[in-house]
Design a protein around this motif. Structure first.
Motif, PDB file in Angstrom:
ATOM      1  N   UNK A 165       0.871  -1.176   0.000  1.00  0.00           N
ATOM      2  CA  UNK A 165       0.000   0.000   0.000  1.00  0.00           C
ATOM      3  C   UNK A 165       0.903   1.220   0.000  1.00  0.00           C
ATOM      4  N   UNK A 166       0.773   2.034  -1.027  1.00  0.00           N
ATOM      5  CA  UNK A 166       1.621   3.217  -1.195  1.00  0.00           C
ATOM      6  C   UNK A 166       0.781   4.476  -0.989  1.00  0.00           C
ATOM      7  N   UNK A 167       1.245   5.337  -0.079  1.00  0.00           N
ATOM      8  CA  UNK A 167       0.588   6.607   0.207  1.00  0.00           C
ATOM      9  C   UNK A 167       1.419   7.713  -0.446  1.00  0.00           C
ATOM     10  N   UNK A 168       0.835   8.427  -1.386  1.00  0.00           N
ATOM     11  CA  UNK A 168       1.540   9.478  -2.115  1.00  0.00           C
ATOM     12  C   UNK A 168       1.214  10.846  -1.528  1.00  0.00           C
ATOM     13  N   UNK A 169       2.243  11.593  -1.190  1.00  0.00           N
ATOM     14  CA  UNK A 169       2.123  12.974  -0.700  1.00  0.00           C
ATOM     15  C   UNK A 169       2.886  13.879  -1.664  1.00  0.00           C
ATOM     16  N   UNK A 170       2.813  15.184  -1.464  1.00  0.00           N
ATOM     17  CA  UNK A 170       3.451  16.139  -2.373  1.00  0.00           C
ATOM     18  C   UNK A 170       4.974  15.989  -2.407  1.00  0.00           C
ATOM     19  N   UNK A 171       5.614  15.778  -1.255  1.00  0.00           N
ATOM     20  CA  UNK A 171       7.076  15.738  -1.211  1.00  0.00           C
ATOM     21  C   UNK A 171       7.659  14.365  -0.883  1.00  0.00           C
ATOM     22  N   UNK A 172       6.819  13.408  -0.594  1.00  0.00           N
ATOM     23  CA  UNK A 172       7.314  12.064  -0.284  1.00  0.00           C
ATOM     24  C   UNK A 172       6.196  11.045  -0.480  1.00  0.00           C
ATOM     25  N   UNK A 173       6.571   9.788  -0.442  1.00  0.00           N
ATOM     26  CA  UNK A 173       5.586   8.705  -0.456  1.00  0.00           C
ATOM     27  C   UNK A 173       6.025   7.633   0.525  1.00  0.00           C
ATOM     28  N   UNK A 174       5.050   6.951   1.078  1.00  0.00           N
ATOM     29  CA  UNK A 174       5.313   5.878   2.039  1.00  0.00           C
ATOM     30  C   UNK A 174       4.734   4.582   1.495  1.00  0.00           C
ATOM     31  N   UNK A 175       5.444   3.484   1.716  1.00  0.00           N
ATOM     32  CA  UNK A 175       4.965   2.191   1.252  1.00  0.00           C
ATOM     33  C   UNK A 175       5.009   1.179   2.401  1.00  0.00           C
ATOM     34  N   UNK A 176       3.863   0.582   2.667  1.00  0.00           N
ATOM     35  CA  UNK A 176       3.761  -0.528   3.604  1.00  0.00           C
ATOM     36  C   UNK A 176       3.709  -1.803   2.767  1.00  0.00           C
ATOM     37  N   UNK A 177       4.426  -2.834   3.182  1.00  0.00           N
ATOM     38  CA  UNK A 177       4.449  -4.067   2.395  1.00  0.00           C
ATOM     39  C   UNK A 177       4.439  -5.286   3.317  1.00  0.00           C
ATOM     40  N   UNK A 178       3.737  -6.307   2.862  1.00  0.00           N
ATOM     41  CA  UNK A 178       3.785  -7.620   3.504  1.00  0.00           C
ATOM     42  C   UNK A 178       4.166  -8.619   2.424  1.00  0.00           C
ATOM     43  N   UNK A 179       5.296  -9.264   2.607  1.00  0.00           N
ATOM     44  CA  UNK A 179       5.782 -10.267   1.656  1.00  0.00           C
ATOM     45  C   UNK A 179       5.844 -11.614   2.364  1.00  0.00           C
ATOM     46  N   UNK A 180       5.537 -12.656   1.624  1.00  0.00           N
ATOM     47  CA  UNK A 180       5.682 -14.022   2.149  1.00  0.00           C
ATOM     48  C   UNK A 180       6.575 -14.778   1.167  1.00  0.00           C
ATOM     49  N   UNK A 181       7.785 -15.060   1.595  1.00  0.00           N
ATOM     50  CA  UNK A 181       8.728 -15.817   0.783  1.00  0.00           C
ATOM     51  C   UNK A 181       8.435 -17.301   0.955  1.00  0.00           C
ATOM     52  N   UNK A 182       8.410 -18.046  -0.142  1.00  0.00           N
ATOM     53  CA  UNK A 182       8.078 -19.471  -0.146  1.00  0.00           C
ATOM     54  C   UNK A 182       6.695 -19.708   0.470  1.00  0.00           C
TER      55      UNK A 182
END
Length: 154
Positions: free
Chosen positions: A100-117
């Motif tokens: 989930x990526x939150x876009x702002x005027x001067x920056x963006x934040x990304x939250x991620x959940x990954x499951x390897x294998x």
């Protein structure tokens, strides 16, 4: 929506002091990869992402084992004339992620959940001597890794 398909066929060899060409430990012979994903935009121009990556790899190489000598010695005895001649079975791994990526005027934040294998595919890591069965067996291990992350881009 995006996707990427790659495939490699390769041969990795070395030549010892005896001038004989042999496979290396890493001569898995082939690798096939598929990456697929989709992004969904929200009303505030933020982005949800779903991704999957599938890998189909040839098995790693290992030295030949003298089965008779191993049973007699009750430990693995390798045959030095069969360096990396044997190959473990091929492996299939699946990695999944949601972002989930939150876009702002001067920056963006990304939250991620990954499951390897994500499928919990067992990988053969070595051979071991089984005292109860009096035989050499492949030692398998399942490593499934969940990764939760947060990233800021500016």
């Amino acid at each position: 929506f995006y996707y990427l398909v790659t495939a490699s066929i390769f041969d990795s060899k070395f030549r010892g002091d005896d001038k004989v060409w042999r496979d290396t430990r890493y001569n898995k012979s082939f690798s096939v990869n598929l990456l697929i994903g989709k992004e969904f935009y929200t009303k505030k121009d933020n982005i949800w992402g779903l991704n999957a990556r599938a890998n189909f790899l040839g098995g790693g190489r290992y030295d030949g084992i003298d089965e008779v000598a191993s049973v007699q010695a009750k430990r693995i005895i390798y045959d030095s004339n069969k360096i990396f001649e044997n190959q473990y079975p091929s492996n299939f791994f699946l990695d999944l992620s949601i972002t989930y990526r939150i876009n702002k005027a001067k920056y963006s934040s990304t939250f991620a959940l990954q499951v390897k294998n994500a499928l919990g595919t067992p990988a053969i890591i070595d051979n071991e001597y089984n005292y109860k069965k009096k035989a050499v067996e492949q030692q398998k291990m399942v490593i499934m890794i969940p990764v939760l992350s947060y990233k800021i881009d500016f």
